[in-house]
Design an enzyme around this catalytic site. Structure first.
Site, PDB file in Angstrom:
ATOM      1  N   HIS A 111      39.188 -24.497   0.851  1.00  0.00           N
ATOM      2  CA  HIS A 111      37.782 -24.240   0.576  1.00  0.00           C
ATOM      3  C   HIS A 111      36.931 -24.304   1.840  1.00  0.00           C
ATOM      4  CE1 HIS A 111      36.407 -28.507   0.872  1.00  0.00           C
ATOM      5  NE2 HIS A 111      37.593 -28.803   0.374  1.00  0.00           N
ATOM      6  N   CYS A 159      42.235 -32.005  -0.055  1.00  0.00           N
ATOM      7  CA  CYS A 159      42.128 -30.553  -0.007  1.00  0.00           C
ATOM      8  C   CYS A 159      41.984 -30.083   1.438  1.00  0.00           C
ATOM      9  CB  CYS A 159      40.960 -30.066  -0.851  1.00  0.00           C
ATOM     10  SG  CYS A 159      41.273 -30.167  -2.636  1.00  0.00           S
TER      11      CYS A 159
END
Length: 543
Positions: free
Chosen positions: A435, A454
């Site tokens: 992301h 992440c």
């Protein structure tokens, strides 16, 4: 004689012996007198030994227990020779050579005098081949047992298929095709052999007796630095005793290959890497080869795939084995519950203008303590009930514990969103994805371990354009038109893309030196320990 040449000479002799050593017993079995007895004893021995392995038993039953190794036929001789030749290279591949004791097996082959001996040897050779094939194709370790952050399974091949190939294909080609065929594996193996040769002839010489050095310095420490950089291949031989421009350029090249800011100054971080011994680097290469075997997937890695080397802090798009896009990345923090796991999955879609749905662990560990004392805390996040309705902050949360807190938390799309403007989803049970991030300053750091697990991307828009290019005539215009709406929008990828999150502290370049990175999660240290326990040894002695 050079150690490699000695090993090759010994291997060639063993290969020749293996090809012909069973001739006497094979002729004995073929003799008219006692033929039925010998044949029955042979088949009975094979049937007994393969009984516990359904795949191998089925293979031999289907061929009426006919041998593939121990007859006097040219085919069996070729298979024996190919196997022993392959075993002689086990050490080159960083495998535990003593596990495949060729000399002991040759001795048993030479002493085989009857059908039962032949039957036992037949199965022993089959077991040895399958063990070696599995080790070379997909690794000697069970990845999931090394560290709980390694979410991989060794890609084992079907034993029956491996055996069938031996009977229908050139056995030499079969043996050669066992190892991973990637350019990376080939270059790692070449680097391993070169480094072993260097170590056997003195290594990289004296370590540099200084904590740091910089351009303009001179003296014995600079001479030691010059000699070490020369031995490593970064600097041409010279008699200079000064940290001159040539040495500065050599240090910059070294820094680039070790993930260090290339300022040409041999500061403490650079000096620590320069003084790391070649034996430690050799361990890293052997570990990297084992990791490549874990990624030796039968279906391949994908004609187009995303590759994220966690410890190199970069995400790449690979098309037809060529790098077509690369951006810097941030990975999970070193804390055990924040480390990014290693696994492979398939990217299905991207979400433009995403909401951030806060993981439960972050809610109860970080935000709930704040909400208990102040219901209005972390006001950029919405508290959401089980029906998806936003809960007002006029209530008290003081009575809730981590176990009883019934709400989720969500950050709507916007410029402050923790996921930035886009996220890339390859649905997995670890809740890991790629992301954007508003924290762009983190990408200037050398060690980028800041996330909760992440992977954050430095250039997420360009990454999105590259992913969309095969399905949109104007990928940038398409992306930006959705982005401007401010609405959370799912964009499926028409062709799903494999994603491989890897952890390679030693990796190659098509042209250039080996690259090394720090073992930030300590996983490679554990892998080397497991390899050593399994019998893998460094070949570092002089010959």
């Amino acid at each position: 004689m050079n150690g490699n040449l000695k090993r090759r000479a010994g291997a060639s002799i063993r290969t020749l012996l293996a090809a012909g050593v069973l001739m006497g017993s094979a002729q004995l079995v073929s003799a008219q007198d006692g033929f039925s007895f010998q044949l029955t004893a042979y088949k009975q021995a094979v049937a007994e030994r393969v009984g516990e392995d359904d795949d191998v038993a089925s293979f031999y039953r289907a061929r009426g227990f006919e041998p593939i190794w121990t007859s006097a036929s040219d085919e069996d001789r070729q298979r024996r020779a190919a196997l022993f030749d392959a075993l002689s290279m086990a050490g080159d591949h960083g495998l535990p050579a003593k596990r495949y004791d060729a000399d002991a097996l040759l001795a048993r082959m030479a002493s085989a005098t009857n059908g039962r001996d032949r039957g036992l040897l037949e199965v022993e050779l089959t077991d040895l081949f399958l063990s070696f094939a599995h080790d070379l194709q997909s690794g000697i370790l069970d990845p999931g047992k090394i560290d709980d952050g390694i979410k991989r399974k060794a890609p084992r091949r079907d034993p029956a298929e491996l055996l069938a190939r031996l009977t229908t294909e050139d056995p030499v080609a079969v043996m050669r095709g066992l190892a991973p065929t990637t350019a990376e594996y080939t270059r790692l193996m070449r680097a391993k052999l070169q480094l072993e040769h260097r170590i056997a002839h003195g290594g990289w010489g004296q370590v540099v007796p200084a904590g740091s050095l910089r351009p303009g310095d001179s003296g014995n420490a600079v001479v030691a630095l010059r000699n070490r950089l020369t031995a490593m291949g970064y600097l041409k031989s010279s008699l200079s005793g000064t940290y001159d421009s040539a040495m500065q350029m050599a240090v910059q090249s070294f820094q680039e290959d070790h993930g260090i800011e290339p300022d040409g100054v041999a500061g403490p971080t650079t000096m620590a890497q320069i003084n790391t011994g070649p034996e430690e680097r050799l361990k890293s290469i052997i570990v990297a080869m084992e990791r490549e075997r874990w990624l030796n997937l039968p279906e391949g890695r994908g004609k187009r795939h995303v590759l994220v080397n966690l410890v190199d802090y970069h995400a790449q798009i690979i098309d037809d084995d060529k790098l077509t896009f690369e951006t810097r990345s941030v990975i999970g923090h070193q804390d055990r519950d924040r480390r990014t796991p290693e696994f492979s999955d398939v990217m299905e879609r991207m979400v433009i203008n995403p909401s951030w749905y806060v993981p439960r662990s972050i809610i109860v560990n970080e935000y709930l303590p704040l909400l208990r004392s102040n219901p209005g805390a972390v006001g950029h996040l919405q508290v959401v009930d089980s029906r998806g309705q936003v809960v007002g902050r006029g209530r008290s949360f003081a009575g809730y514990s981590a176990r009883t807190f019934p709400f989720s938390m969500r950050q709507p799309p916007g410029p402050r969103n923790a996921l930035g403007s886009v996220k890339f989803l390859f649905p997995n049970k670890y809740n890991i994805y790629l992301h954007d991030t508003p924290s762009q300053h983190l990408f200037s750091q050398t060690v980028r371990t800041f996330s909760h697990g992440c992977i954050r991307l430095d250039d997420p828009h360009d990454f999105a354009y590259a992913l969309l290019a095969p399905q949109e005539n104007d990928p940038e215009g398409y992306f930006q038109s959705i982005l401007r709406t401010g609405q959370e929008t799912n964009v499926p990828l028409k062709t799903q893309i494999p994603v491989h999150l890897i952890y390679s502290t030693a990796f190659t370049q098509a042209k250039g030196q080996m690259n090394y990175r720090p073992d930030v999660y300590g996983r490679d240290t554990l892998i080397w320990q497991a390899l050593a326990n399994a019998g893998v040894a460094l070949r570092t002695g002089r010959s």
